[in-house]
Design a protein around this motif. Structure first.
Motif, short mmCIF file in Angstrom:
data_model
loop_
_atom_site.label_atom_id
_atom_site.label_comp_id
_atom_site.label_asym_id
_atom_site.label_seq_id
_atom_site.Cartn_x
_atom_site.Cartn_y
_atom_site.Cartn_z
N ILE A 70 28.38 23.83 -69.32
CA ILE A 70 29.23 24.56 -69.72
C ILE A 70 30.71 23.97 -70.67
O ILE A 70 30.93 23.84 -71.41
N VAL A 71 31.58 22.69 -69.53
CA VAL A 71 32.49 21.96 -70.33
C VAL A 71 32.12 21.22 -70.71
O VAL A 71 33.35 21.99 -72.28
N LYS A 72 31.23 20.85 -71.20
CA LYS A 72 30.70 20.41 -72.83
C LYS A 72 30.55 20.81 -74.06
O LYS A 72 30.69 20.71 -75.23
N GLY A 73 30.54 21.87 -73.41
CA GLY A 73 29.43 22.52 -74.70
C GLY A 73 30.25 23.89 -75.08
O GLY A 73 31.41 23.96 -75.25
N ASP A 74 29.75 24.47 -76.38
CA ASP A 74 30.87 25.14 -77.59
C ASP A 74 29.98 26.77 -77.05
O ASP A 74 28.84 26.77 -76.96
N PHE A 75 31.07 27.16 -77.20
CA PHE A 75 30.96 28.67 -76.18
C PHE A 75 30.59 29.67 -77.23
O PHE A 75 29.40 30.11 -76.34
N ASP A 76 30.47 29.32 -78.28
CA ASP A 76 29.17 30.52 -79.11
C ASP A 76 27.99 29.94 -79.15
O ASP A 76 26.89 30.25 -78.93
N LYS A 77 27.32 28.67 -78.71
CA LYS A 77 26.54 27.76 -78.78
C LYS A 77 25.74 27.69 -77.34
O LYS A 77 24.05 28.33 -77.42
N LEU A 78 26.27 28.30 -76.21
CA LEU A 78 26.50 28.79 -75.15
C LEU A 78 25.42 30.06 -75.19
O LEU A 78 24.75 30.37 -74.43
N PHE A 79 26.50 30.84 -75.61
CA PHE A 79 26.31 32.30 -74.79
C PHE A 79 25.63 33.13 -76.31
O PHE A 79 26.06 34.18 -75.71
N LYS A 80 26.02 32.66 -76.89
CA LYS A 80 24.98 34.01 -78.34
C LYS A 80 23.63 33.91 -77.81
O LYS A 80 23.31 34.57 -78.66
N ARG A 81 23.23 32.61 -77.04
CA ARG A 81 21.55 32.82 -76.85
C ARG A 81 21.45 33.17 -76.03
O ARG A 81 22.12 33.63 -74.93
N ARG A 82 19.67 33.94 -76.09
CA ARG A 82 19.06 33.83 -74.32
C ARG A 82 19.45 33.46 -72.86
O ARG A 82 20.55 34.03 -72.17
N SER A 83 19.17 31.72 -73.30
CA SER A 83 19.28 31.40 -72.47
C SER A 83 19.30 29.19 -72.72
O SER A 83 19.04 29.38 -73.28
#
Length: 85
Positions: A70-83
């Motif tokens: 999560i630290v490294k990831g993009d918010f939208d890419k992480l949380f706009k999809r199911r898993s």
């Protein structure tokens, strides 16, 4: 918060209510509801505050690798999809 929200379905994994999500992002429950329904958008600061709350929770639970993702990831890419993990 229902885990099956239209715009950010993966946030339901970390926040059980809109109040919890709103508190994490320093916003009202109503604004959080509008955002997850697609009627408004998170600001960059709100996205970072939510990520920080999730990261802190994961570290407390000993889930270091998930927190690092999560630290490294993009918010939208992480949380706009199911898993994401």
């Amino acid at each position: 918060m229902r885990a099956d929200t239209p715009v950010y379905p993966s946030l339901g994994r970390y926040f059980k209510t809109m109040t919890e999500l709103g508190d994490a992002a320093c916003m009202s429950r109503d604004k959080a509801t509008r955002i997850v329904q697609g009627k408004a958008e998170f600001t960059a600061k709100e996205k970072q505050a939510i990520k920080n709350a999730i990261i802190a929770r994961l570290y407390q639970e000993g889930k270091t690798e998930q927190a690092r993702t999560i630290v490294k990831g993009d918010f939208d890419k992480l949380f706009k999809r199911r898993s994401y993990l």
